[in-house]
Every structure is written in structure tokens, then in C-alpha cells.
Scaffold this active site. Structure first.
Site, PDB file in Angstrom:
ATOM      1  N   HIS A  95      34.113 -15.986  63.657  1.00  0.00           N
ATOM      2  CA  HIS A  95      33.760 -15.063  64.746  1.00  0.00           C
ATOM      3  C   HIS A  95      32.641 -15.591  65.631  1.00  0.00           C
ATOM      4  O   HIS A  95      32.468 -15.136  66.753  1.00  0.00           O
ATOM      5  CB  HIS A  95      33.444 -13.658  64.201  1.00  0.00           C
TER       6      HIS A  95
ATOM      7  N   ASP B  42      37.228 -15.409  57.821  1.00  0.00           N
ATOM      8  CA  ASP B  42      36.193 -15.616  58.847  1.00  0.00           C
ATOM      9  C   ASP B  42      35.466 -16.936  58.555  1.00  0.00           C
ATOM     10  O   ASP B  42      34.334 -16.958  58.077  1.00  0.00           O
ATOM     11  CB  ASP B  42      35.217 -14.435  58.833  1.00  0.00           C
TER      12      ASP B  42
ATOM     13  N   SER C 154      24.858 -14.906  61.665  1.00  0.00           N
ATOM     14  CA  SER C 154      26.291 -15.087  61.482  1.00  0.00           C
ATOM     15  C   SER C 154      26.660 -16.557  61.374  1.00  0.00           C
ATOM     16  O   SER C 154      26.215 -17.370  62.172  1.00  0.00           O
ATOM     17  CB  SER C 154      27.050 -14.489  62.668  1.00  0.00           C
TER      18      SER C 154
END
Length: 346
Positions: free
Chosen positions: A141, A190, A293
Site C-alpha cells: 500500500h 500487503d 507503513s
């Protein structure tokens, strides 16, 4: 008629004594030591390749010793002309002992040498982990909207976001897992890999993290202690200027699935799959957060005394809230994918 001349021993002139293998080829991040005399390159001469310690080590399949053979080639103990390879040593902290990003502590130079800072073409901050010397592991992502690999900023060996002392490298290609949906609800698969244009030179502040093997000890169990690092939001809700880290505990899979069972984002249910693992502390207060992230969740392996990446920061509903855990991509589920991408594109 006897001229007094003795026939010349022609065979001796063409024999091994006159074979010269020439200068041995150099290898990346290594040096050559002549074992049978300075610069001796004739038949029978021996050389030893050495890797630049402590940052590089010879790939396990080679002793590094080569001998000049009678056909004019330098050959290893197995009779092959293939050169040895120096690989970066993974999972080593180049700093003092680790003290026992919410609730985070400041990282020291060399404490997380595999930490990568990513800034996307949209100016968004993410993290990653250096693998070997030319790959970065991150979350899908983070790079899903990155159209042009060359506009992705990749910084290594950096602690302070505003420091001018770091190594900046260029991305050549981005590989996003083909099972990733990019719908911001289902974060299954992911995971992404970034291939760098050039090999990164290793140093006290830049070296890769190890990938876990198939051994049982890398299958995370509840209460295992792990460490997450990044520049994400802190208690003040702003992104941290310095690299922070915090220790977390692996949360029982069922407990995590239950914690998110009735939770939704924009009306869509959030799903915890077997390809994810959860970490946090039950009372809240310590977590990875927005901006971290793609960053690494790492484990110190007591057997090898090396650090291994076992998770990639993926998602959470809130930061550091009691009973809400950070969710990470489970790296052991993707070792075959990682290895095939790297092998087929190196």
C-alpha cells in the site's frame, strides 16, 4: 654427424611450467591474497579471495581458494572457474547493547542499519527494510500509487529526517504482490519489493536484515518479544523527526481476529487473515503508526544472535489504543514469493 647439440626438451617448454593464468579477476567487496609469492600467477600458484569484514562474508558454497591449473584458468577446490561471491552480513546491529512509536525510544546510529525511509511521488512517508545489497522490502500500500520508480525517494543510513548525511538510492523496479487488492479495506498480501539500480555499499549505518527460514522458531507465538521502528506519528500526533523504536508482544491470532471482528472502515468490515500477524501491548500506549507503513517488525534470534524481519507494518484502526493491535504482513508466508522475485530479477 654429431654436432655436439643436445636435442631440445620441447615438451618442457609447452608443459605446465609455462602456463600463466594471468591476473585473477577482482570480486565486489573483496580482495585477493597471493599464497605462493607476490603476484605469482603461473601453474600451481595459489590465491585466496577474502571478503571485506565485518560487513561482507563469502557465500557459504566457497572456500575462496583458487589454484592456477594447467589449462591456464584459476580454479577453486571443486575445479570450477566461477568466482566466489561476497554477500553482506545480515541482521547485525553496529551499536552498543540494545536497551531492554508510541511509547518509542530514539534509535542510535547503527542500531537499525536495515531501516529504509521512503518518500513517494505524492510526498507520503513510509518505511522499508534493506534485503541483501540491492532490494528493499516494504508494504504494497506504500508504493501501490507510485507510477514512476525513479521518483520514489529512498534514503538509507538516516536517523533524523532533516539530516543531510544519508545514502540516497534509486529504484529500478517495483514488484507489488499480485494478490494485493489496493482497496484500503482488505490488506491481504500487503507486501512489495523494490529493486535498486545499484548495490548499496555496506557500513556501520547501512546493512541488511535477515529473512527468516522455515524453522519452527520463526513461526511467531503469542508473547514473543519483537521490535518495530519508524518515523511515524508520536503521542503529539505529528510525525517524528528522529527514528524511534519500541518493543511489542506478538498477540494471539484469535485474540487479534476477535478484536477486529466487528470493526469496519468506511462501512467495510476489516479482515485479519492468516497472512497477517498482530503485535502490541494489551494496555495500549505502544504501537507503530501512520508513516511507519512498510517498515520492519524484527525479532532477535537467540540461536544466531542476528535480527530477522518477521513482519511488515501494514494497518491498524487506531494508534496505541488498548485492545486494538497493529497488524503486520507475516513475512514467513511470503518467503517463496520474495525468493522467486529476487532470483528471477537479479
Amino acid at each position: 654427424m654429431d654436432t655436439g647439440c643436445t636435442p631440445c626438451p620441447c615438451s618442457a617448454l609447452s608443459g605446465p611450467a609455462f602456463v600463466d593464468c594471468g591476473q585473477p579477476e577482482d570480486i565486489d567487496s573483496g580482495a585477493i591474497m597471493y599464497l605462493t609469492g607476490p603476484e605469482k600467477t603461473t601453474y600451481g600458484a595459489a590465491i585466496q579471495y577474502q571478503c571485506a569484514a565485518p560487513f561482507y562474508t563469502m557465500r557459504a558454497n566457497s572456500s575462496g581458494k583458487y589454484i592456477c591449473s594447467d589449462d591456464g584458468f584459476w580454479k577453486n577446490t571443486r575445479g570450477e572457474i566461477t568466482l566466489p561471491v561476497c554477500e553482506p552480513v545480515c541482521g547485525m546491529q553496529r551499536t552498543g547493547a540494545v536497551e531492554r512509536i508510541y511509547g518509542g525510544r530514539r534509535a542510535n546510529p547503527g542500531q537499525f542499519p536495515w531501516q529504509v525511509m521512503l518518500i513517494t511521488e505524492h510526498g507520503e512517508l513510509g518505511g522499508g527494510s534493506l534485503l541483501y545489497d540491492s532490494w528493499v522490502l516494504t508494504a504494497a500500500h506504500v508504493v501501490a500509487e507510485q507510477r514512476n520508480p525513479s521518483t520514489l525517494k529512498i534514503k538509507l543510513g538516516i536517523l533524523n529526517k532533516y539530516s543531510v548525511h544519508y545514502e540516497e538510492v534509486q529504484a529500478e523496479r517495483i514488484f507489488i504482490h499480485e494478490g494485493y487488492r489496493n482497496d484500503l479495506v482488505n490488506f491481504d498480501n500487503d507486501i512489495a519489493l523494490i529493486k535498486l539500480e545499484h548495490k548499496v555499499p555496506m557500513s556501520t549505518t547501512i546493512s541488511p536484515i535477515c529473512l527468516p527460514g522455515k524453522e519452527e522458531r520463526f513461526q511467531m507465538k503469542a508473547d514473543d518479544i519483537v521490535t518495530v521502528s519508524g518515523w511515524g506519528r508520536t503521542e503529539t500526533r505529528s510525525s517524528s523527526v528522529v527514528l524511534l523504536y519500541t518493543e511489542l508482544m506478538i498477540i494471539n491470532q484469535k485474540e487479534c481476529t476477535d478484536a477486529y471482528a466487528n470493526k469496519s472502515h468506511n462501512g467495510n468490515p476489516l479482515v485479519v487473515t492468516e497472512n497477517m500477524l498482530c503485535a502490541g501491548v494489551e494496555e495500549g500506549g505502544r504501537d507503530a503508526c501512520h508513516g511507519d507503513s512498510g517498515g520492519p517488525l524484527v525479532l532477535l534470534d537467540v540461536q544466531t544472535r542476528k535480527w530477522f524481519v518477521i513482519g511488515v507494518v501494514s494497518w491498524a484502526l487506531d494508534c496505541a489504543v488498548a485492545g486494538q493491535y497493529g497488524v503486520y504482513t507475516r513475512v514467513t508466508s511470503y518467503i517463496p514469493w520474495i525468493e522467486s522475485i529476487i532470483t528471477n530479477n537479479s
